[in-house]
Design a protein around this motif. Structure first.
Motif, PDB file in Angstrom:
ATOM      1  N   SER A  10      24.558   7.950  26.904  1.00 10.30           N
ATOM      2  CA  SER A  10      24.270   8.551  25.605  1.00 10.30           C
ATOM      3  C   SER A  10      23.490   7.595  24.719  1.00 10.30           C
ATOM      4  CB  SER A  10      25.565   8.951  24.908  1.00 10.30           C
ATOM      5  OG  SER A  10      26.316   7.802  24.562  1.00 10.30           O
ATOM      6  N   ALA A  11      22.801   8.148  23.738  1.00 14.06           N
ATOM      7  CA  ALA A  11      22.084   7.315  22.769  1.00 14.06           C
ATOM      8  C   ALA A  11      23.063   6.535  21.904  1.00 14.06           C
ATOM      9  CB  ALA A  11      21.184   8.186  21.897  1.00 14.06           C
ATOM     10  N   SER A  12      24.175   7.174  21.533  1.00 12.29           N
ATOM     11  CA  SER A  12      25.153   6.503  20.669  1.00 12.29           C
ATOM     12  C   SER A  12      25.818   5.325  21.369  1.00 12.29           C
ATOM     13  CB  SER A  12      26.210   7.498  20.192  1.00 12.29           C
ATOM     14  OG  SER A  12      26.898   8.055  21.300  1.00 12.29           O
ATOM     15  N   THR A 132      20.981  14.305  19.524  1.00 14.38           N
ATOM     16  CA  THR A 132      20.652  15.051  18.309  1.00 14.38           C
ATOM     17  C   THR A 132      20.380  14.072  17.179  1.00 14.38           C
ATOM     18  OG1 THR A 132      22.084  16.884  19.006  1.00 14.38           O
ATOM     19  CG2 THR A 132      21.413  16.829  16.693  1.00 14.38           C
ATOM     20  N   ALA A 133      19.132  14.044  16.734  1.00 14.28           N
ATOM     21  CA  ALA A 133      18.732  13.170  15.631  1.00 14.28           C
ATOM     22  C   ALA A 133      19.041  13.859  14.308  1.00 14.28           C
ATOM     23  CB  ALA A 133      17.249  12.850  15.733  1.00 14.28           C
ATOM     24  N   ASP A 134      19.589  13.107  13.368  1.00 11.29           N
ATOM     25  CA  ASP A 134      19.929  13.695  12.074  1.00 11.29           C
ATOM     26  C   ASP A 134      18.691  14.236  11.364  1.00 11.29           C
ATOM     27  OD1 ASP A 134      22.555  13.037  12.507  1.00 11.29           O
ATOM     28  OD2 ASP A 134      22.493  11.197  11.338  1.00 11.29           O
ATOM     29  N   CYS A 135      17.614  13.473  11.375  1.00  6.23           N
ATOM     30  CA  CYS A 135      16.384  13.929  10.722  1.00  6.23           C
ATOM     31  C   CYS A 135      15.174  13.245  11.345  1.00  6.23           C
ATOM     32  CB  CYS A 135      16.432  13.631   9.218  1.00  6.23           C
ATOM     33  SG  CYS A 135      14.958  14.196   8.315  1.00  6.23           S
ATOM     34  N   ILE A 136      14.144  14.032  11.622  1.00  7.48           N
ATOM     35  CA  ILE A 136      12.886  13.513  12.144  1.00  7.48           C
ATOM     36  C   ILE A 136      11.762  13.996  11.242  1.00  7.48           C
ATOM     37  CG2 ILE A 136      11.244  13.601  14.059  1.00  7.48           C
ATOM     38  CD1 ILE A 136      13.607  13.951  15.951  1.00  7.48           C
ATOM     39  N   LEU A 137      10.915  13.054  10.801  1.00  8.74           N
ATOM     40  CA  LEU A 137       9.737  13.378  10.001  1.00  8.74           C
ATOM     41  C   LEU A 137       8.502  12.935  10.775  1.00  8.74           C
ATOM     42  CD1 LEU A 137      10.905  12.045   6.494  1.00  8.74           C
ATOM     43  CD2 LEU A 137      11.124  14.382   7.377  1.00  8.74           C
ATOM     44  N   GLN A 163      20.014   3.437  19.544  1.00  6.88           N
ATOM     45  CA  GLN A 163      20.259   4.870  19.385  1.00  6.88           C
ATOM     46  C   GLN A 163      19.042   5.544  18.757  1.00  6.88           C
ATOM     47  OE1 GLN A 163      23.577   5.885  16.860  1.00  6.88           O
ATOM     48  NE2 GLN A 163      23.444   8.053  17.312  1.00  6.88           N
ATOM     49  N   LEU A 164      18.578   4.993  17.639  1.00  7.36           N
ATOM     50  CA  LEU A 164      17.427   5.579  16.966  1.00  7.36           C
ATOM     51  C   LEU A 164      16.154   5.430  17.794  1.00  7.36           C
ATOM     52  CD1 LEU A 164      19.451   5.578  14.589  1.00  7.36           C
ATOM     53  CD2 LEU A 164      17.525   5.071  13.092  1.00  7.36           C
ATOM     54  N   ALA A 165      16.038   4.319  18.515  1.00  5.59           N
ATOM     55  CA  ALA A 165      14.850   4.113  19.337  1.00  5.59           C
ATOM     56  C   ALA A 165      14.778   5.152  20.458  1.00  5.59           C
ATOM     57  CB  ALA A 165      14.857   2.702  19.917  1.00  5.59           C
ATOM     58  N   LEU A 166      15.927   5.499  21.039  1.00  4.59           N
ATOM     59  CA  LEU A 166      15.941   6.550  22.061  1.00  4.59           C
ATOM     60  C   LEU A 166      15.575   7.900  21.457  1.00  4.59           C
ATOM     61  CD1 LEU A 166      19.016   5.655  24.302  1.00  4.59           C
ATOM     62  CD2 LEU A 166      16.622   5.749  25.007  1.00  4.59           C
ATOM     63  N   TYR A 167      16.097   8.185  20.261  1.00 12.28           N
ATOM     64  CA  TYR A 167      15.715   9.424  19.577  1.00 12.28           C
ATOM     65  C   TYR A 167      14.207   9.441  19.318  1.00 12.28           C
ATOM     66  CZ  TYR A 167      20.673  10.362  18.546  1.00 12.28           C
ATOM     67  OH  TYR A 167      22.022  10.621  18.643  1.00 12.28           O
ATOM     68  N   CYS A 235      31.527  -4.442  23.329  1.00 15.16           N
ATOM     69  CA  CYS A 235      32.922  -4.186  23.701  1.00 15.16           C
ATOM     70  C   CYS A 235      33.699  -3.415  22.624  1.00 15.16           C
ATOM     71  CB  CYS A 235      33.657  -5.498  23.977  1.00 15.16           C
ATOM     72  SG  CYS A 235      33.097  -6.368  25.452  1.00 15.16           S
ATOM     73  N   ARG A 236      33.170  -3.367  21.400  1.00 16.14           N
ATOM     74  CA  ARG A 236      33.941  -2.848  20.262  1.00 16.14           C
ATOM     75  C   ARG A 236      34.510  -1.457  20.522  1.00 16.14           C
ATOM     76  NH1 ARG A 236      30.765  -2.972  14.922  1.00 16.14           N
ATOM     77  NH2 ARG A 236      31.327  -5.182  15.048  1.00 16.14           N
ATOM     78  N   PHE A 237      33.707  -0.538  21.035  1.00 16.59           N
ATOM     79  CA  PHE A 237      34.174   0.824  21.244  1.00 16.59           C
ATOM     80  C   PHE A 237      34.228   1.219  22.720  1.00 16.59           C
ATOM     81  CE2 PHE A 237      32.217   1.011  16.936  1.00 16.59           C
ATOM     82  CZ  PHE A 237      33.393   1.226  16.235  1.00 16.59           C
ATOM     83  N   CYS A 238      34.099   0.248  23.604  1.00 14.63           N
ATOM     84  CA  CYS A 238      34.173   0.548  25.040  1.00 14.63           C
ATOM     85  C   CYS A 238      35.594   0.977  25.398  1.00 14.63           C
ATOM     86  CB  CYS A 238      33.773  -0.687  25.848  1.00 14.63           C
ATOM     87  SG  CYS A 238      33.861  -0.435  27.635  1.00 14.63           S
TER      88      CYS A 238
END
Length: 399
Positions: A10-12, A132-137, A163-167, A235-238
């Motif tokens: 996932s991007a996240s 799913t990107a929150d907003c794209i301009l 994450q944003l770079a993948l979006y 490791c924080r959220f793994c």
């Protein structure tokens, strides 16, 4: 709006599997859990989406329908009135960003993008390679991806944000035939932090070069191969963080490394140890939580056991109890104490603008105590040379 699915790559989670490819498959052994903070984030994202759609596409979401939808969200258990204010900050940022384009840009709100060409996903699998990107301009040669973060604990930087770079890669693939994209701007709006916006610019050539690196890491991750690379960020959220052997061995090495060295460390070594040891305390906490869960499940953890902690007392009927005490001769003033709200509580009740207009002149901001942070922190470094004793004395004088 809600119910977004997460893929293996996932991007996240890109900050994790890019740095530590085999963790992607290792995590599959553990259940995916959610938290109240995550549910709160989903709720406020739904509100933010409604506000952007109503503002930019009013014909599709007129005032009456917008109000009905917002009222539905207000009935949710996790609703907080401050969500309206924070999503207004996000809307203002997006609106200002759109106005900065030479011509009115194309706007994608909660836009589903496909970056599977870089994560080597099967495009027919609806759960792989999508985000799913929150907003794209998009306008002229510029592509801007804006992400709304509701967290207030850890600032999230837009600089090199995977994450944003993948979006952005997904958006580029979607729109490259329509727009001559050359410039890419990543933005993160985190309104519950004082410095609530982070921005980063790059070129499409640099982004595509990074995409090739993503392909190499994704190939390893999909096969469960590559080197484990434990660290504070990844490791924080793994989900495997408590039992991961690579993390355990690395933190034991960092905590107990020995060798013949001078009796006193240098400032260079202090900086290095602080960086290396960031994850040690977090790892011990994760390990303790997992060991406790094993004990509670009836499994043995040699040398440890689960016991009942310090209990607490509470009234079953406080009002009746106080009445009994007063009838016994205890003065009411002894049982109740009156104290003013804190400054922050008053500001929240009155409203930030009204508070500033009415009593702002009676407020002074005292300097906070000196805090050690990473060099990447945006706050200005304390330049004057004072001792710790002097610094903390100044803070005490302001209490």
């Amino acid at each position: 709006m809600s119910g977004k699915k997460h893929s293996l790559l996932s991007a996240s989670g890109a900050h994790r599997w890019l740095a530590c490819p085999p963790s992607a498959k290792l995590e599959l052994q553990f259940p995916d859990t959610t938290s109240e903070a995550a549910s709160e984030g989903t709720l406020v994202h739904d509100l933010a989406e409604l506000k952007l759609k109503h503002h930019f596409f009013t014909n599709d979401l007129p005032r009456s329908k917008f109000t009905r939808e917002v009222n539905k969200l207000k009935k949710k258990p996790l609703w907080q009135d401050e969500m309206m204010r924070h999503t207004d900050t996000y809307l203002d940022y997006v609106n200002t960003a759109a106005m900065a384009f030479e011509h009115d840009p194309s706007k994608g709100i909660e836009k589903r993008v496909y970056f599977g060409a870089y994560t080597l996903a099967d495009q027919e699998d609806e759960n792989e390679g999508y985000g799913t990107a929150d907003c794209i301009l998009i306008g002229g040669e510029t592509l801007q991806v804006i992400d709304f973060k509701y967290g207030k604990g850890v600032p999230v930087s837009a600089e090199g944000n995977p994450q944003l770079a993948l979006y952005a890669l997904g958006a580029y693939e979607m729109y490259k035939m329509l727009y001559p994209i050359e410039r890419v701007k990543l933005s993160i709006v985190q309104p519950r932090l004082s410095d609530g916006a982070s921005e980063w610019d790059t070129t499409i050539s640099e982004l595509l070069a990074w995409g090739e690196y993503v392909k190499r890491q994704a190939a390893l991750a999909l096969e469960g191969e590559g080197e484990y690379h434990p660290g504070e960020q990844q490791c924080r959220f793994c989900r495997a963080r408590a039992q991961c052997r690579a993390r355990a061995e690395e933190n034991v090495r960092l905590a107990f490394q020995v060798g013949k060295k001078p009796p006193l460390i240098t400032t260079d070594e202090a900086g290095q140890y602080l960086l290396q040891g960031e994850d040690v305390a977090k790892w011990l906490k994760d390990l303790q939580e997992w060991a406790l869960s094993e004990c509670l499940a009836g499994r043995e953890v040699p040398g440890w056991k689960a016991v009942e902690g310090r209990g607490s007392r509470e009234w079953t009927d406080m009002e009746t109890a106080f009445e009994v005490l007063q009838q016994a001769g205890i003065n009411r003033a002894v049982l109740y104490e009156e104290k003013p709200l804190t400054l922050a509580q008053v500001e929240k009740v009155v409203g930030k603008k009204d508070f500033e207009d009415a009593v702002g002149a009676y407020v002074v901001k005292n300097p906070g105590k000196p805090t050690l942070v990473k060099e990447s922190d945006k706050r200005e470094a304390i330049k004057n040379k004072i001792t710790a004793v002097e610094a903390f004395k100044e803070e005490k004088d302001h209490e």
